[in-house]
Design a protein around this motif. Structure first.
Motif, PDB file in Angstrom:
ATOM      1  N   PHE A   1     -43.575  26.769 -13.678  1.00 31.84           N
ATOM      2  CA  PHE A   1     -43.633  26.826 -11.910  1.00 31.84           C
ATOM      3  C   PHE A   1     -42.717  28.019 -11.552  1.00 31.84           C
ATOM      4  CE2 PHE A   1     -44.735  22.637 -13.283  1.00 31.84           C
ATOM      5  CZ  PHE A   1     -45.817  22.193 -12.438  1.00 31.84           C
ATOM      6  N   ARG A   2     -42.948  28.493 -10.717  1.00 31.49           N
ATOM      7  CA  ARG A   2     -41.974  29.491 -10.127  1.00 31.49           C
ATOM      8  C   ARG A   2     -40.582  29.106  -9.888  1.00 31.49           C
ATOM      9  NH1 ARG A   2     -46.107  32.276 -10.402  1.00 31.49           N
ATOM     10  NH2 ARG A   2     -46.938  33.896  -9.027  1.00 31.49           N
ATOM     11  N   PRO A   3     -39.739  30.232 -10.344  1.00 28.42           N
ATOM     12  CA  PRO A   3     -38.345  29.710 -10.200  1.00 28.42           C
ATOM     13  C   PRO A   3     -37.723  29.869  -8.891  1.00 28.42           C
ATOM     14  CG  PRO A   3     -38.526  32.016 -11.244  1.00 28.42           C
ATOM     15  CD  PRO A   3     -39.948  31.312 -11.161  1.00 28.42           C
ATOM     16  N   GLU A   4     -36.809  29.076  -8.629  1.00 24.66           N
ATOM     17  CA  GLU A   4     -36.277  29.006  -7.064  1.00 24.66           C
ATOM     18  C   GLU A   4     -35.687  30.205  -6.939  1.00 24.66           C
ATOM     19  OE1 GLU A   4     -33.535  25.897  -5.257  1.00 24.66           O
ATOM     20  OE2 GLU A   4     -32.485  26.796  -7.061  1.00 24.66           O
ATOM     21  N   GLU A   5     -35.102  31.154  -7.519  1.00 23.08           N
ATOM     22  CA  GLU A   5     -34.494  32.360  -7.008  1.00 23.08           C
ATOM     23  C   GLU A   5     -35.489  33.426  -6.793  1.00 23.08           C
ATOM     24  OE1 GLU A   5     -34.232  32.373 -11.602  1.00 23.08           O
ATOM     25  OE2 GLU A   5     -34.062  30.893 -10.119  1.00 23.08           O
ATOM     26  N   SER A   6     -36.933  32.956  -7.063  1.00 26.32           N
ATOM     27  CA  SER A   6     -38.162  33.968  -6.906  1.00 26.32           C
ATOM     28  C   SER A   6     -38.226  33.982  -5.434  1.00 26.32           C
ATOM     29  CB  SER A   6     -39.423  33.647  -7.454  1.00 26.32           C
ATOM     30  OG  SER A   6     -40.135  32.542  -7.019  1.00 26.32           O
ATOM     31  N   GLY A   7     -38.004  32.835  -4.701  1.00 30.55           N
ATOM     32  CA  GLY A   7     -38.378  32.767  -3.079  1.00 30.55           C
ATOM     33  C   GLY A   7     -40.022  32.382  -2.917  1.00 30.55           C
ATOM     34  N   GLU A   8     -40.460  32.071  -3.846  1.00 27.10           N
ATOM     35  CA  GLU A   8     -41.991  31.608  -3.787  1.00 27.10           C
ATOM     36  C   GLU A   8     -41.913  30.368  -4.047  1.00 27.10           C
ATOM     37  OE1 GLU A   8     -45.024  34.181  -5.300  1.00 27.10           O
ATOM     38  OE2 GLU A   8     -43.386  34.868  -6.611  1.00 27.10           O
ATOM     39  N   ARG A   9     -42.761  29.337  -3.309  1.00 28.44           N
ATOM     40  CA  ARG A   9     -43.217  28.053  -3.659  1.00 28.44           C
ATOM     41  C   ARG A   9     -44.475  28.023  -4.418  1.00 28.44           C
ATOM     42  NH1 ARG A   9     -42.743  24.312   1.849  1.00 28.44           N
ATOM     43  NH2 ARG A   9     -40.510  25.065   2.313  1.00 28.44           N
ATOM     44  N   ASP A  10     -44.070  26.929  -5.517  1.00 29.03           N
ATOM     45  CA  ASP A  10     -45.586  26.869  -6.462  1.00 29.03           C
ATOM     46  C   ASP A  10     -46.090  25.317  -5.939  1.00 29.03           C
ATOM     47  OD1 ASP A  10     -47.038  26.635  -8.672  1.00 29.03           O
ATOM     48  OD2 ASP A  10     -45.814  28.006  -9.804  1.00 29.03           O
ATOM     49  N   VAL A  11     -46.874  24.889  -6.544  1.00 26.80           N
ATOM     50  CA  VAL A  11     -47.654  23.609  -6.109  1.00 26.80           C
ATOM     51  C   VAL A  11     -47.935  22.756  -7.733  1.00 26.80           C
ATOM     52  CG1 VAL A  11     -50.210  24.752  -6.440  1.00 26.80           C
ATOM     53  CG2 VAL A  11     -49.708  22.463  -5.233  1.00 26.80           C
ATOM     54  N   ILE A  12     -47.716  21.547  -7.691  1.00 29.10           N
ATOM     55  CA  ILE A  12     -47.898  20.809  -8.717  1.00 29.10           C
ATOM     56  C   ILE A  12     -48.538  19.646  -8.346  1.00 29.10           C
ATOM     57  CG2 ILE A  12     -45.696  19.148  -8.011  1.00 29.10           C
ATOM     58  CD1 ILE A  12     -45.195  18.728 -11.071  1.00 29.10           C
ATOM     59  N   GLY A  13     -49.524  19.129  -9.146  1.00 35.87           N
ATOM     60  CA  GLY A  13     -50.481  17.932  -8.783  1.00 35.87           C
ATOM     61  C   GLY A  13     -50.110  16.843  -9.590  1.00 35.87           C
ATOM     62  N   CYS A  21     -43.172  22.963  -4.832  1.00 33.14           N
ATOM     63  CA  CYS A  21     -42.155  22.841  -5.780  1.00 33.14           C
ATOM     64  C   CYS A  21     -41.711  24.052  -6.243  1.00 33.14           C
ATOM     65  CB  CYS A  21     -42.762  22.039  -6.987  1.00 33.14           C
ATOM     66  SG  CYS A  21     -43.897  22.924  -7.980  1.00 33.14           S
ATOM     67  N   VAL A  22     -40.412  24.084  -7.046  1.00 34.90           N
ATOM     68  CA  VAL A  22     -39.985  25.250  -7.587  1.00 34.90           C
ATOM     69  C   VAL A  22     -39.351  24.814  -8.821  1.00 34.90           C
ATOM     70  CG1 VAL A  22     -39.394  26.548  -5.513  1.00 34.90           C
ATOM     71  CG2 VAL A  22     -38.005  25.029  -6.310  1.00 34.90           C
ATOM     72  N   SER A  23     -38.965  25.527  -9.448  1.00 30.72           N
ATOM     73  CA  SER A  23     -38.172  25.171 -11.034  1.00 30.72           C
ATOM     74  C   SER A  23     -36.810  25.743 -10.937  1.00 30.72           C
ATOM     75  CB  SER A  23     -39.126  25.690 -12.243  1.00 30.72           C
ATOM     76  OG  SER A  23     -39.138  27.130 -12.230  1.00 30.72           O
ATOM     77  N   LYS A  24     -35.748  25.118 -11.643  1.00 31.14           N
ATOM     78  CA  LYS A  24     -34.516  25.515 -11.596  1.00 31.14           C
ATOM     79  C   LYS A  24     -34.094  25.023 -13.154  1.00 31.14           C
ATOM     80  CE  LYS A  24     -29.961  25.695  -9.395  1.00 31.14           C
ATOM     81  NZ  LYS A  24     -29.264  25.130  -8.456  1.00 31.14           N
ATOM     82  N   GLY A  25     -33.929  26.026 -13.885  1.00 23.87           N
ATOM     83  CA  GLY A  25     -33.542  25.720 -15.309  1.00 23.87           C
ATOM     84  C   GLY A  25     -34.776  24.719 -16.127  1.00 23.87           C
ATOM     85  N   GLU A  26     -34.392  23.461 -16.461  1.00 23.13           N
ATOM     86  CA  GLU A  26     -35.258  22.486 -17.068  1.00 23.13           C
ATOM     87  C   GLU A  26     -35.818  21.640 -15.836  1.00 23.13           C
ATOM     88  OE1 GLU A  26     -32.221  23.197 -19.127  1.00 23.13           O
ATOM     89  OE2 GLU A  26     -33.652  24.622 -19.694  1.00 23.13           O
ATOM     90  N   ASP A  27     -35.523  21.675 -14.804  1.00 24.89           N
ATOM     91  CA  ASP A  27     -35.948  20.970 -13.575  1.00 24.89           C
ATOM     92  C   ASP A  27     -37.199  21.436 -12.559  1.00 24.89           C
ATOM     93  OD1 ASP A  27     -33.746  19.495 -14.260  1.00 24.89           O
ATOM     94  OD2 ASP A  27     -32.575  19.971 -12.376  1.00 24.89           O
TER      95      ASP A  27
END
Length: 325
Positions: free
Chosen positions: A181-193, A144-150
């Motif tokens: 969670f990592r923001p989308e613009e970071s270029g990294e992926r995060d993980v959600i359980g 996953c990634v984050s973007k604003g409140e998403d």
């Protein structure tokens, strides 16, 4: 104050109705509403809506999950999650054990030893001997990634799978679950359980039979225990997730500290302050397919059997419970 106070009141009411000698209703309590002096000069002004991100760190290491997708675990023995049963929440919150307000009679600690734990042992033996527990879990990890409140959950090829939109605080740190969670613009992926746990439908059927038989005290005790067993199973599996993500070693040694949530990350159940939208349960159900463990979502977005819980599991060290409104 609790269901057992209502039970005592009904016992007295029925006694009066039937003419039982000495039966009386308790005196009415006087309701007192304390006055609040509000200094309008120091009221905190809410900040406007917007996507101003909180100060949550974006440099914490992202753990590597053992797999992506979902897994189903059935037949979890009671002994595996019984140690995660919060006796305080059961005895005080569910069963209403408390010292008399006058100070006479046994202390709470004495009530725990003479009533609480003996009743608990009896019920657990009953559940085991009658095969009333069907503990099962469906859980999974998703990139996953984050973007604003998403929070945007991704397919392995990086395309969007689904997204959760969470409210942001209007004051203070302006926290939002997406910030963990990592923001989308970071270029990294995060993980959600994600996880859904249940202790099955048989225990609910047993409580319904007690209610139908007018065995209200037994009904309240067993129902309260069933709710706390589902919570214990959820805590047990959250610990399993922390272990799989590689930071269970940060857990405190004392179980009371575990109940006080002094471990890394947090397990957020839908409907509470940080994620109040119950309709998001439909997205979790689409991802985890909890019908595989006998859990179904109603049109009102309630889990059935009742003794089931769902959760979003966040690994971020700063993730703790908060109200977004």
């Amino acid at each position: 104050r609790d269901a057992f106070e209502g039970l005592r009141l009904m016992d007295a009411l029925i006694g009066v109705k039937r003419g039982v000698p000495g039966a009386v209703l308790p005196e009415l309590k006087q309701r007192r509403v304390p006055k609040k002096n509000i200094d309008t000069a120091v009221l905190e002004v809410e900040e406007p809506e917007g996507s101003v991100r909180s100060d949550v760190s974006t440099t914490n290491p992202v753990p590597t999950p053992p797999f992506l997708g979902t897994r189903v675990i059935k037949g979890i023995p009671l002994k595996d999650y019984a140690s995660w049963l919060d006796e305080g929440a059961l005895f005080k919150g569910q069963w209403g054990l408390k010292q008399a307000r006058t100070g006479d009679g046994p202390t709470y600690e004495e009530l725990v030893e003479t009533e609480g734990r003996p009743h608990l042992r009896g019920w657990l033996d009953h559940l085991q001997s009658n095969n009333l527990l069907e503990a099962a879990v469906v859980y999974g990890y998703f990139p996953c990634v984050s973007k604003g409140e998403d929070v945007i959950l991704l397919h392995e090829d990086g395309s969007e799978r689904t997204r959760f939109t969470f409210p942001r605080q209007r004051r203070g740190r302006r926290l939002c679950l997406a910030d963990f969670f990592r923001p989308e613009e970071s270029g990294e992926r995060d993980v959600i359980g994600l996880q859904v746990v249940t202790v099955g439908s048989r225990i609910g059927e047993a409580t319904a039979e007690l209610f139908a038989a007018n065995s209200y005290r037994d009904y309240l005790e067993l129902h309260g225990l069933s709710v706390q067993l589902a919570e214990a199973l959820a805590e047990y599996w959250h610990a399993r997730v922390r272990s799989e993500l590689g930071f269970a070693g940060e857990d405190p040694a004392d179980v009371e500290d575990m109940f006080a949530l002094k471990y890394r990350g947090a397990r957020f159940s839908l409907g509470y302050g940080a994620c109040p939208d119950l309709e998001d349960r439909a997205k979790i159900a689409d991802l985890l397919r909890p019908e595989r463990i006998g859990v179904h979502l109603s049109e009102e977005f309630q889990l059935h059997p009742e003794q089931s819980t769902d959760a979003i599991v966040i690994h971020h060290p700063e993730a703790k419970y908060f109200n977004a409104r």
